[in-house]
Design a protein around this motif. Structure first.
Motif, PDB file in Angstrom:
ATOM      1  N   GLY A  19       0.257   6.000   1.233  1.00  7.80           N
ATOM      2  CA  GLY A  19      -0.138   6.452  -0.096  1.00  7.80           C
ATOM      3  C   GLY A  19       0.985   6.421  -1.120  1.00  7.80           C
ATOM      4  N   GLY A  21       2.531   3.853  -2.156  1.00  3.08           N
ATOM      5  CA  GLY A  21       2.448   2.654  -2.999  1.00  3.08           C
ATOM      6  C   GLY A  21       3.074   1.410  -2.401  1.00  3.08           C
ATOM      7  N   LYS A  22       3.209   1.381  -1.085  1.00  3.20           N
ATOM      8  CA  LYS A  22       3.848   0.221  -0.432  1.00  3.20           C
ATOM      9  C   LYS A  22       3.092  -1.076  -0.703  1.00  3.20           C
ATOM     10  N   THR A  23       1.772  -1.035  -0.491  1.00  6.18           N
ATOM     11  CA  THR A  23       0.990  -2.265  -0.627  1.00  6.18           C
ATOM     12  C   THR A  23       0.902  -2.703  -2.086  1.00  6.18           C
ATOM     13  N   THR A  24       0.727  -1.742  -2.989  1.00  5.19           N
ATOM     14  CA  THR A  24       0.666  -2.078  -4.415  1.00  5.19           C
ATOM     15  C   THR A  24       1.989  -2.694  -4.862  1.00  5.19           C
ATOM     16  N   ARG A 111      -3.825  11.292  -4.013  1.00  2.90           N
ATOM     17  CA  ARG A 111      -4.072   9.901  -3.606  1.00  2.90           C
ATOM     18  C   ARG A 111      -4.700   9.837  -2.212  1.00  2.90           C
ATOM     19  N   ARG A 115      -8.433   8.717  -0.835  1.00  4.64           N
ATOM     20  CA  ARG A 115      -8.574   7.701   0.198  1.00  4.64           C
ATOM     21  C   ARG A 115      -9.425   8.201   1.369  1.00  4.64           C
ATOM     22  N   SER A 152       7.882   6.754  -6.680  1.00  2.89           N
ATOM     23  CA  SER A 152       6.654   6.009  -6.924  1.00  2.89           C
ATOM     24  C   SER A 152       5.529   6.979  -7.282  1.00  2.89           C
ATOM     25  N   THR A 154       4.176   7.052 -10.682  1.00  2.00           N
ATOM     26  CA  THR A 154       3.342   6.547 -11.774  1.00  2.00           C
ATOM     27  C   THR A 154       3.317   5.018 -11.756  1.00  2.00           C
TER      28      THR A 154
HETATM   29  P1  DAT Z   1       0.442   2.566   0.693  1.00 10.42           P
HETATM   30  O1  DAT Z   1       0.455   1.074   0.910  1.00 10.42           O
HETATM   31  O2  DAT Z   1       1.824   3.152   0.656  1.00 10.42           O
HETATM   32  O3  DAT Z   1      -0.462   3.309   1.616  1.00 10.42           O
HETATM   33  P2  DAT Z   1      -1.063   1.912  -1.702  1.00 10.42           P
HETATM   34  O4  DAT Z   1      -0.243   0.858  -2.384  1.00 10.42           O
HETATM   35  O5  DAT Z   1      -2.242   1.462  -0.893  1.00 10.42           O
HETATM   36  O6  DAT Z   1      -0.108   2.825  -0.790  1.00 10.42           O
HETATM   37  O7  DAT Z   1      -1.497   2.947  -2.816  1.00 10.42           O
HETATM   38  C1  DAT Z   1      -2.425   3.997  -2.528  1.00 10.42           C
HETATM   39  C2  DAT Z   1      -3.194   4.331  -3.802  1.00 10.42           C
HETATM   40  O8  DAT Z   1      -2.354   4.969  -4.745  1.00 10.42           O
HETATM   41  C3  DAT Z   1      -3.780   3.123  -4.506  1.00 10.42           C
HETATM   42  O9  DAT Z   1      -5.023   3.513  -5.065  1.00 10.42           O
HETATM   43  C4  DAT Z   1      -2.813   2.834  -5.616  1.00 10.42           C
HETATM   44  C5  DAT Z   1      -2.225   4.185  -5.922  1.00 10.42           C
HETATM   45  N1  DAT Z   1      -0.789   4.160  -6.247  1.00 10.42           N
HETATM   46  C6  DAT Z   1       0.205   3.819  -5.411  1.00 10.42           C
HETATM   47  N2  DAT Z   1       1.389   3.938  -5.993  1.00 10.42           N
HETATM   48  C7  DAT Z   1       1.154   4.368  -7.255  1.00 10.42           C
HETATM   49  C8  DAT Z   1       1.987   4.704  -8.362  1.00 10.42           C
HETATM   50  N3  DAT Z   1       3.330   4.609  -8.311  1.00 10.42           N
HETATM   51  N4  DAT Z   1       1.395   5.113  -9.508  1.00 10.42           N
HETATM   52  C9  DAT Z   1       0.047   5.218  -9.584  1.00 10.42           C
HETATM   53  N5  DAT Z   1      -0.793   4.937  -8.565  1.00 10.42           N
HETATM   54  C10 DAT Z   1      -0.247   4.524  -7.423  1.00 10.42           C
END
Ligand code: DAT
Length: 176
Positions: A19, A21-24, A111, A115, A152, A154
């Motif tokens: 959660g 934001g690794k994948t994003t 977050r 999920r 991470s 915002t």
């Molecule tokens: P992870 O891969 O670490 O599990 P993710 O990239 O899937 O995380 O992100 C989980 C959710 O949170 C997704 O809906 C996008 C949101 N998110 C992640 N990082 C964020 C950030 N820095 N600011 C706002 N939303 C964010």
């Protein structure tokens, strides 16, 4: 430590509590650098690199040896962004940069709730973030000057982090 620098593009590990934001972040970074994004969770599912399902933690029991065998050639080649919520079982020589994403507890709680996490799965992950488990794991597993913690919270943080890491990739040089 002797770095394996036969690769001519760097390997980056993006880690942190689920959660954060690794994948994003990895997806955006892969787009801006043309590095290959490897999501370990997806890889484990697709290639069945696991030893079944953990009912309590509600996730696959990852087979770390199979994952490392699967990735060895790609990592040797270089140019990879590896995205996973663990970091202590990969060979140290694989990575040139280890990025630990960190998120405020209340933001992370929202977050993970969105999920669909609840109960022990939710509280275990929040505790993991409170106690900075991934940062400690990274510091214990890799040379300190390769580990960087980035906040991470915002969307702006993601933009800044991707820009900083993109610059780092562009300036990276294989050592002779
Ligand atoms: P992870 O891969 O670490 O599990 P993710 O990239 O899937 O995380 O992100 C989980 C959710 O949170 C997704 O809906 C996008 C949101 N998110 C992640 N990082 C964020 C950030 N820095 N600011 C706002 N939303 C964010």
């Amino acid at each position: 430590m002797v770095q394996d620098r036969r690769r001519n593009r760097p390997n980056i590990l993006i880690t942190g509590t689920p959660g954060t934001g690794k994948t994003t972040t990895s997806t955006a970074l892969a787009e801006s650098t043309q590095l290959r994004h490897i999501n370990i969770g997806d890889l484990v599912r697709e290639k069945k690199l696991h030893d079944g399902w953990d009912d309590e933690l509600e996730c696959h029991i990852i087979n770390e040896d199979l994952v490392c065998d699967e990735l060895e050639d790609l990592m040797e080649e270089g140019g990879n962004i590896v995205d996973y919520h663990g970091c202590d079982f990969f060979p140290e020589r694989w990575f040139d940069r280890i990025v630990v994403l960190q998120t405020e507890n209340s933001v992370l709680y929202d977050r993970l709730t969105r999920r669909g996490y609840s109960g022990a799965k939710l509280s275990n992950n929040i505790e993991c973030e409170i106690f900075q488990v991934l940062l400690e794991e990274a510091k214990e597993s890799y040379p300190e000057d390769t580990v960087v913690a980035l906040k991470s919270n915002t969307i702006e943080d993601i933009t800044t982090n991707v820009a900083t890491l993109t610059d780092w990739v562009r300036n990276w040089q294989p050592s002779s």
